[in-house]
Design an enzyme around this catalytic site. Structure first.
Site, PDB file in Angstrom:
ATOM      1  N   ASP A 193     -15.528   8.674  13.003  1.00  0.00           N
ATOM      2  CA  ASP A 193     -14.424   7.987  12.326  1.00  0.00           C
ATOM      3  C   ASP A 193     -13.716   8.986  11.431  1.00  0.00           C
ATOM      4  O   ASP A 193     -14.381   9.742  10.711  1.00  0.00           O
ATOM      5  CB  ASP A 193     -14.999   6.845  11.456  1.00  0.00           C
ATOM      6  CG  ASP A 193     -14.054   5.652  11.379  1.00  0.00           C
ATOM      7  OD1 ASP A 193     -12.844   5.843  11.551  1.00  0.00           O
ATOM      8  OD2 ASP A 193     -14.543   4.532  11.128  1.00  0.00           O
ATOM      9  N   HIS A 210      -4.832  10.839  10.886  1.00  0.00           N
ATOM     10  CA  HIS A 210      -5.749   9.819  10.357  1.00  0.00           C
ATOM     11  C   HIS A 210      -7.093   9.821  11.072  1.00  0.00           C
ATOM     12  O   HIS A 210      -7.996   9.087  10.687  1.00  0.00           O
ATOM     13  CB  HIS A 210      -5.104   8.434  10.462  1.00  0.00           C
ATOM     14  CG  HIS A 210      -3.973   8.258   9.495  1.00  0.00           C
ATOM     15  ND1 HIS A 210      -4.094   7.564   8.328  1.00  0.00           N
ATOM     16  CD2 HIS A 210      -2.706   8.745   9.512  1.00  0.00           C
ATOM     17  CE1 HIS A 210      -2.951   7.601   7.663  1.00  0.00           C
ATOM     18  NE2 HIS A 210      -2.079   8.311   8.368  1.00  0.00           N
TER      19      HIS A 210
HETATM   20  C1  GDG Z   1      -7.777   4.865  11.308  1.00  0.00           C
HETATM   21  C2  GDG Z   1      -8.964   5.820  11.439  1.00  0.00           C
HETATM   22  C3  GDG Z   1      -9.015   6.007   8.966  1.00  0.00           C
HETATM   23  C4  GDG Z   1     -10.226  -4.786   9.335  1.00  0.00           C
HETATM   24  N1  GDG Z   1     -10.487  -6.038   9.684  1.00  0.00           N
HETATM   25  C5  GDG Z   1      -9.637  -6.825   9.019  1.00  0.00           C
HETATM   26  C6  GDG Z   1      -8.830  -6.032   8.255  1.00  0.00           C
HETATM   27  N2  GDG Z   1      -9.189  -4.767   8.477  1.00  0.00           N
HETATM   28  C7  GDG Z   1      -8.609  -3.609   7.822  1.00  0.00           C
HETATM   29  C8  GDG Z   1      -9.594  -3.024   6.877  1.00  0.00           C
HETATM   30  C9  GDG Z   1      -9.164  -1.584   6.774  1.00  0.00           C
HETATM   31  C10 GDG Z   1      -8.523  -1.342   8.136  1.00  0.00           C
HETATM   32  O1  GDG Z   1      -8.304  -2.596   8.740  1.00  0.00           O
HETATM   33  C11 GDG Z   1      -9.421  -0.525   9.028  1.00  0.00           C
HETATM   34  O2  GDG Z   1      -9.371   0.793   8.617  1.00  0.00           O
HETATM   35  P1  GDG Z   1     -10.436   1.880   9.046  1.00  0.00           P
HETATM   36  O3  GDG Z   1     -10.207   3.057   8.192  1.00  0.00           O
HETATM   37  O4  GDG Z   1     -11.781   1.317   8.880  1.00  0.00           O
HETATM   38  O5  GDG Z   1     -10.237   2.173  10.602  1.00  0.00           O
HETATM   39  P2  GDG Z   1      -9.061   2.421  11.721  1.00  0.00           P
HETATM   40  O6  GDG Z   1      -8.271   1.218  11.972  1.00  0.00           O
HETATM   41  O7  GDG Z   1      -9.768   2.958  12.896  1.00  0.00           O
HETATM   42  O8  GDG Z   1      -8.117   3.509  11.065  1.00  0.00           O
HETATM   43  C12 GDG Z   1      -9.837   5.719  10.205  1.00  0.00           C
HETATM   44  C13 GDG Z   1      -7.766   5.160   8.933  1.00  0.00           C
HETATM   45  O9  GDG Z   1      -7.018   5.276  10.128  1.00  0.00           O
HETATM   46  C14 GDG Z   1      -6.863   5.534   7.782  1.00  0.00           C
HETATM   47  O10 GDG Z   1      -6.526   6.871   7.821  1.00  0.00           O
HETATM   48  O11 GDG Z   1      -9.795   5.707   7.830  1.00  0.00           O
HETATM   49  O12 GDG Z   1     -10.889   6.653  10.306  1.00  0.00           O
HETATM   50  O13 GDG Z   1      -9.712   5.548  12.614  1.00  0.00           O
HETATM   51  O14 GDG Z   1      -8.211  -1.432   5.771  1.00  0.00           O
HETATM   52  O15 GDG Z   1      -9.512  -3.736   5.669  1.00  0.00           O
HETATM   53  N3  GDG Z   1      -7.869  -6.508   7.459  1.00  0.00           N
HETATM   54  C15 GDG Z   1      -7.710  -7.860   7.411  1.00  0.00           C
HETATM   55  N4  GDG Z   1      -8.459  -8.684   8.175  1.00  0.00           N
HETATM   56  C16 GDG Z   1      -9.427  -8.225   8.978  1.00  0.00           C
HETATM   57  O16 GDG Z   1     -10.098  -9.004   9.646  1.00  0.00           O
HETATM   58  N5  GDG Z   1      -6.768  -8.372   6.636  1.00  0.00           N
END
Ligand code: GDG
Length: 729
Positions: free
Chosen positions: A372, A170
């Site tokens: 990212d 990821h």
């Molecule tokens: C890793 C990789 C890759 C965030 N704040 C809240 C909340 N979130 C949710 C978002 C989103 C998720 O968390 C964050 O996903 P990201 O993709 O932005 O980042 P990572 O956590 O670093 O994830 C990344 C991912 O894995 C998937 O493969 O894209 O690059 O680093 O879904 O919505 N959800 C809620 N409240 C919040 O305050 N409910």
């Protein structure tokens, strides 16, 4: 509960990730669940909800003896993997987040490399592998996720050699020059190559991985087809850009009540786990620059930053939190008026419904990680643009920028450029905003989570590619420069290298064509050939049957050959009688088809015909008997070698031959190739590291010090054939 099925095979799918979709906390009322945060859970939970199956992961707390997890409410089954607090510190905070996370994000100076952390990481991966294997006996697909479990596939493969096994990363896979900083780079690559399929978010990560396996492991890479051949195994590699549940976010956005931010004027929204990869300080600097350069936005625009607490046990994350607190305070202090604070900062999570409303009502989505893997927030933002179209500003350093070309792409390190982009977004005409959003939404609706799962599972269940025959051009690429203008000294093991392994050593006979090619090589004036075997000298002489070839028997304790004074290790005399006694002792283990081969000073206990379930016990006993006799036991292919404790091995035997033949400066006279398939050949590989080109034949499941691997005896024959035909030096 019905475990749903892998579409192709109609058998269940088993998923493993570090975290389960929920984490437990111990409270006065007992264990309480709360949803885990982060992109991986966001991606996997809906898949298993829809398909059913089995999820294996860490529940987030150290469980007390006998304590049970409250029963799951999910429509899929769950097996927790237990970690003690001490293990979790080294495995999770230590190696996963202190070493791998920064390194994989190309931030090596933040990475720390501690052997103790690495060892615990290895143990926990083994534990995960074992739990997965127990649950996956009839699985159609085992799908392991992310950087915390990169060694687990090797353990699953060891326990379930035929299972369909896939891995998805990821986070980014860094370029070769960064990845090789990891002292255990080979172990990681080898473990990943036990999979049938390895998925990355974008092609550049997949290419980085291919570079690494090619350059670090010497694996054969078919770039066009994205296939790796390593030993006797093939692995497909591919880019599978993760999507989101588009429809769900769209519906949430349609239903969400108007948010308070919508009333407050134009909102520039940032949503991230609090992580140094997410570029939050850089984003605040960019917003500050906007306010410096464009005073017309004062009192009109607010940066609303949500930072979800993450890894707060890790010192660096605590420091980052203080840094952001301070920055927000400074910028607000500098620009705030009686009625307006430019930055609203929330250090907690919000509900999904609230999030959807915030995305929808924001004028600008400012998603500017400094690195990212993908970034799902950017995708969720566009899915929620169901009203007045907002503008997505996206870091070109996030995987998502590979496809989301209609966003305003920025380099987050360029503070002025980012400030310009925010200004442009805030002043963009509606028509342009709408055109961009429409294109972005169309793609994310099409390439959503379901389509990602479908394309990944389809690729994972495709027929495994076979190894393409090794050709002259492979050998030319690997060896021509090395050998040019030099004589060649070629060393070959016998069983499993020149002749295929057989039930009984007497059946491992050289094919006529290999015999012929070997003879042609050995008769060339620029080539010396030696066969280095664990067999007795007389036995190997009988099997090779070529006077032009130097022969080393008993792992080099006895050597003879043309233009070579016969060598017998001086200490052997003390061991002949003891060997006879040991042979008698080992007779007691001659059950179930096991037998002992007496080879003069050394012996081999063979158990190839013994049924799997009684092997472990016999091997253990053989080790004990051999050690008790003052001999050294050593595992070989379905055999245990018993060797006298003489400081001699195939490596030293090779050195002896080279010195006898070419004198102490042999490395200036001759080029060396060594080919072997056995653990005992590893002594020669280690000794010859940097001094020769070495090839390990056969399965990729064991570690090797050889430069490269060859899949089988046929590939060795192809090598001999190429060597026999090359122009004379
Ligand atoms: C890793 C990789 C890759 C965030 N704040 C809240 C909340 N979130 C949710 C978002 C989103 C998720 O968390 C964050 O996903 P990201 O993709 O932005 O980042 P990572 O956590 O670093 O994830 C990344 C991912 O894995 C998937 O493969 O894209 O690059 O680093 O879904 O919505 N959800 C809620 N409240 C919040 O305050 N409910």
């Amino acid at each position: 509960m019905t475990a749903d099925l892998d579409t192709e095979t109609q058998r269940p799918i088993v998923v493993a990730s570090n975290r389960l979709p929920f984490t437990f906390e111990r409270t006065a009322e007992g264990l309480q669940r709360r949803p885990s945060s982060g992109g991986l859970v966001t991606a996997l939970d809906p898949i298993l909800r829809k398909r059913g199956g089995h999820w294996i992961g860490w529940p987030g707390i150290e469980m007390k003896p006998g304590e049970q997890l409250p029963s799951a409410r999910e429509p899929y089954s769950i097996t927790p993997v237990q970690l003690s607090a001490a293990e979790s510190e080294r495995f999770y905070e230590g190696f996963s987040n202190g070493t791998l996370w920064p390194l994989m994000h190309s931030m090596p100076t933040r990475a720390r490399f501690h052997r103790e952390d690495w060892e615990v990481y290895g143990q926990i991966n083994e534990r995960f592998g074992e739990v997965v294997a127990q649950q996956a006996l009839d699985a159609g697909l085992v799908w392991i996720h992310d950087y915390q479990l990169m060694l687990a596939p090797a353990h699953v493969r060891r326990l379930l050699p035929d299972v369909r096994l896939a891995f998805f990363l990821h986070i980014p896979f860094p370029p070769y020059d960064v990845f090789r900083l990891l002292p255990w780079d080979r172990e990681f690559l080898r473990a990943l190559l036990t999979c049938d399929l390895i998925g990355f978010h974008v092609r550049s990560y997949a290419h980085n991985f291919l570079d690494c396996v090619q350059r670090i492991l010497g694996a054969r890479v078919r770039r066009q087809e994205m296939i790796v051949e390593y030993g006797d195994r093939t692995t497909r590699v591919g880019a599978f850009p993760l999507g989101i549940e588009f429809d769900t976010f769209e519906s949430l956005a349609m239903a969400a009540p108007r948010t308070a931010t919508a009333e407050a004027g134009a909102t520039v929204l940032g949503v991230d786990r609090l992580d140094y990869t997410k570029g939050i300080p850089e984003r605040i600097y960019a917003f500050e620059r906007l306010l410096e350069n464009y005073p017309e936005h004062h009192e009109q625009v607010v940066l609303f930053q949500i930072a979800v607490p993450s890894r707060s046990q890790v010192e660096e994350y605590r420091e980052l939190k203080s840094e952001i607190d301070e920055l927000v305070g400074r910028v607000n202090g500098r620009f705030a008026t009686a009625t307006w604070s430019p930055i609203r900062y929330l250090y907690r999570s919000v509900t999904r419904q609230q999030l959807a409303g915030l995305y929808r009502d924001a004028r600008v989505g400012l998603i500017t990680p400094i690195r990212d893997g993908m970034n799902l927030v950017a995708k969720e933002f566009v899915a929620c643009q169901v009203g007045e179209p907002g503008v997505l500003i996206l870091s070109s350093l996030a995987g998502a920028s590979d496809t989301m070309r209609e966003a305003l792409l920025v380099n987050p390190y360029d503070i002025d450029g980012s400030a310009e982009a925010i200004h442009r977004a805030l002043t963009m005409e509606e028509e342009e905003r709408r055109s961009r959003v429409v294109a972005l939404r169309r793609r994310e609706r099409r390439d959503d989570l379901d389509s990602w799962v479908a394309s990944f599972t389809k690729a994972a269940s495709a027929t495994q590619p076979t190894i393409a025959p090794i050709t002259d051009s492979d050998f030319e690429g690997w060896l021509s420069d090395y050998m040019e203008g030099y004589r060649l000294s070629l060393f070959l093991d016998y069983d499993g290298t020149l002749a295929p392994l057989c039930d009984h050593p007497s059946n491992a006979i050289l094919s006529d064509s290999v015999h012929h090619t070997l003879k042609t090589c050995a008769e060339r004036p620029d080539t010396e050939v030696a066969v280095v075997s664990g067999r007795s000298l007389s036995d190997v002489r009988k099997m090779v049957d070529l006077e032009t070839v130097t022969l080393a028997g008993n792992h080099g304790l006895e050597i003879e050959g043309p233009r070579f004074s016969t060598f017998v290790h001086q200490d052997l005399i003390h061991y002949r009688e003891r060997a006879n006694q040991l042979a008698r002792d080992l007779e007691s283990l001659g059950v179930n088809g096991a037998w002992t081969e007496a080879k003069g000073p050394t012996l081999t206990y063979h158990y190839r015909s013994v049924p799997e379930d009684s092997r472990e016990q016999l091997v253990k006993q053989a080790h004990t008997i051999i050690s008790r006799a003052g001999y050294q036991p050593r595992d070989a292919h379905a055999a245990v070698e018993a060797r006298p404790p003489i400081g001699w091995d195939k490596g030293r035997a090779v050195l002896h031959i080279l010195r006898e033949r070419y004198g102490p400066s042999w490395s200036e006279e001759v080029r060396v190739i060594y080919v072997g398939d056995d653990q005992t050949d590893e002594d020669a590989f280690r000794f010859l590291a940097g001094l020769a080109q070495t090839f390990r034949v056969g399965s990729a499941d064991t570690a090797t010090a050889a430069t490269r691997r060859l899949p089988n005896v046929a590939a060795v024959h192809a090598l001999l054939d190429w060597l026999s035909r090359r122009p004379l030096t």
